[in-house]
Scaffold this motif. Structure first.
Motif, PDB file in Angstrom:
ATOM      1  N   VAL A 191       0.840  -1.205   0.000  1.00  0.00           N
ATOM      2  CA  VAL A 191       0.000   0.000   0.000  1.00  0.00           C
ATOM      3  C   VAL A 191       0.878   1.258   0.000  1.00  0.00           C
ATOM      4  O   VAL A 191       0.598   2.214  -0.732  1.00  0.00           O
ATOM      5  CB  VAL A 191      -0.954  -0.012   1.215  1.00  0.00           C
ATOM      6  CG1 VAL A 191      -1.626   1.337   1.415  1.00  0.00           C
ATOM      7  CG2 VAL A 191      -1.997  -1.103   1.055  1.00  0.00           C
ATOM      8  N   ILE A 192       1.932   1.255   0.779  1.00  0.00           N
ATOM      9  CA  ILE A 192       2.826   2.422   0.820  1.00  0.00           C
ATOM     10  C   ILE A 192       3.494   2.635  -0.539  1.00  0.00           C
ATOM     11  O   ILE A 192       3.591   3.774  -1.020  1.00  0.00           O
ATOM     12  CB  ILE A 192       3.860   2.269   1.949  1.00  0.00           C
ATOM     13  CG1 ILE A 192       3.171   2.426   3.300  1.00  0.00           C
ATOM     14  CG2 ILE A 192       4.990   3.271   1.813  1.00  0.00           C
ATOM     15  CD1 ILE A 192       4.025   2.083   4.489  1.00  0.00           C
ATOM     16  N   LEU A 193       3.941   1.550  -1.171  1.00  0.00           N
ATOM     17  CA  LEU A 193       4.538   1.684  -2.505  1.00  0.00           C
ATOM     18  C   LEU A 193       3.526   2.191  -3.527  1.00  0.00           C
ATOM     19  O   LEU A 193       3.855   3.015  -4.384  1.00  0.00           O
ATOM     20  CB  LEU A 193       5.134   0.358  -2.956  1.00  0.00           C
ATOM     21  CG  LEU A 193       6.420  -0.064  -2.263  1.00  0.00           C
ATOM     22  CD1 LEU A 193       6.834  -1.457  -2.710  1.00  0.00           C
ATOM     23  CD2 LEU A 193       7.523   0.925  -2.520  1.00  0.00           C
ATOM     24  N   LEU A 194       2.305   1.712  -3.442  1.00  0.00           N
ATOM     25  CA  LEU A 194       1.247   2.174  -4.353  1.00  0.00           C
ATOM     26  C   LEU A 194       0.978   3.670  -4.159  1.00  0.00           C
ATOM     27  O   LEU A 194       0.860   4.413  -5.140  1.00  0.00           O
ATOM     28  CB  LEU A 194      -0.034   1.374  -4.136  1.00  0.00           C
ATOM     29  CG  LEU A 194      -1.210   1.729  -5.026  1.00  0.00           C
ATOM     30  CD1 LEU A 194      -0.914   1.324  -6.470  1.00  0.00           C
ATOM     31  CD2 LEU A 194      -2.463   1.052  -4.533  1.00  0.00           C
ATOM     32  N   LEU A 195       0.912   4.114  -2.914  1.00  0.00           N
ATOM     33  CA  LEU A 195       0.705   5.538  -2.647  1.00  0.00           C
ATOM     34  C   LEU A 195       1.897   6.370  -3.125  1.00  0.00           C
ATOM     35  O   LEU A 195       1.719   7.488  -3.625  1.00  0.00           O
ATOM     36  CB  LEU A 195       0.473   5.765  -1.152  1.00  0.00           C
ATOM     37  CG  LEU A 195      -0.857   5.256  -0.604  1.00  0.00           C
ATOM     38  CD1 LEU A 195      -0.891   5.399   0.912  1.00  0.00           C
ATOM     39  CD2 LEU A 195      -2.020   5.986  -1.249  1.00  0.00           C
TER      40      LEU A 195
END
Length: 112
Positions: A89-93
């Motif tokens: 999720v952090i990489l996607l954001l």
């Protein structure tokens, strides 16, 4: 006050007549590899919790608490999974942030 758990070892003075160590079968998979990988490659705090839970599995199992050992194994898998998911999720954001910045940059250049 009664004890919450049965005694994990034979009574003092040796096992009594007819005492037999309960056989619960093999211990559950402790998911330690996944916990270590999620700590190294993903989210450190959640991975540390997963390692702690994974290390409790064999201890609880051999003390005679199979239900608690299974719960610790399930918790270790859950924490390792949440570590990997949070990193995704952090990489996607992070990627989304740069896509938005690029869009704003292209939009502002086109208006000049």
């Amino acid at each position: 006050m009664t004890d919450q758990y049965p005694p994990p070892y034979p009574p003092p003075g040796g096992p009594g007549y007819g005492y037999q160590q309960p056989n619960y079968g093999p211990p559950p998979e402790n998911n330690l590899v996944w916990a270590i990988l999620s700590t190294v490659l993903c989210c450190l705090p959640l991975g540390i919790v997963a390692i702690v839970k994974a290390n409790q599995v064999h201890t609880l199992w051999y003390q005679g608490f199979p239900a608690e050992a299974q719960k610790a194994a399930d918790d270790a898998r859950k924490w390792a999974m949440w570590s990997a998911i949070s990193t995704g999720v952090i990489l996607l954001l992070y990627v989304l942030f740069f896509v938005v910045l690029a869009g704003i940059g292209i939009f502002s250049v086109g208006r000049s």
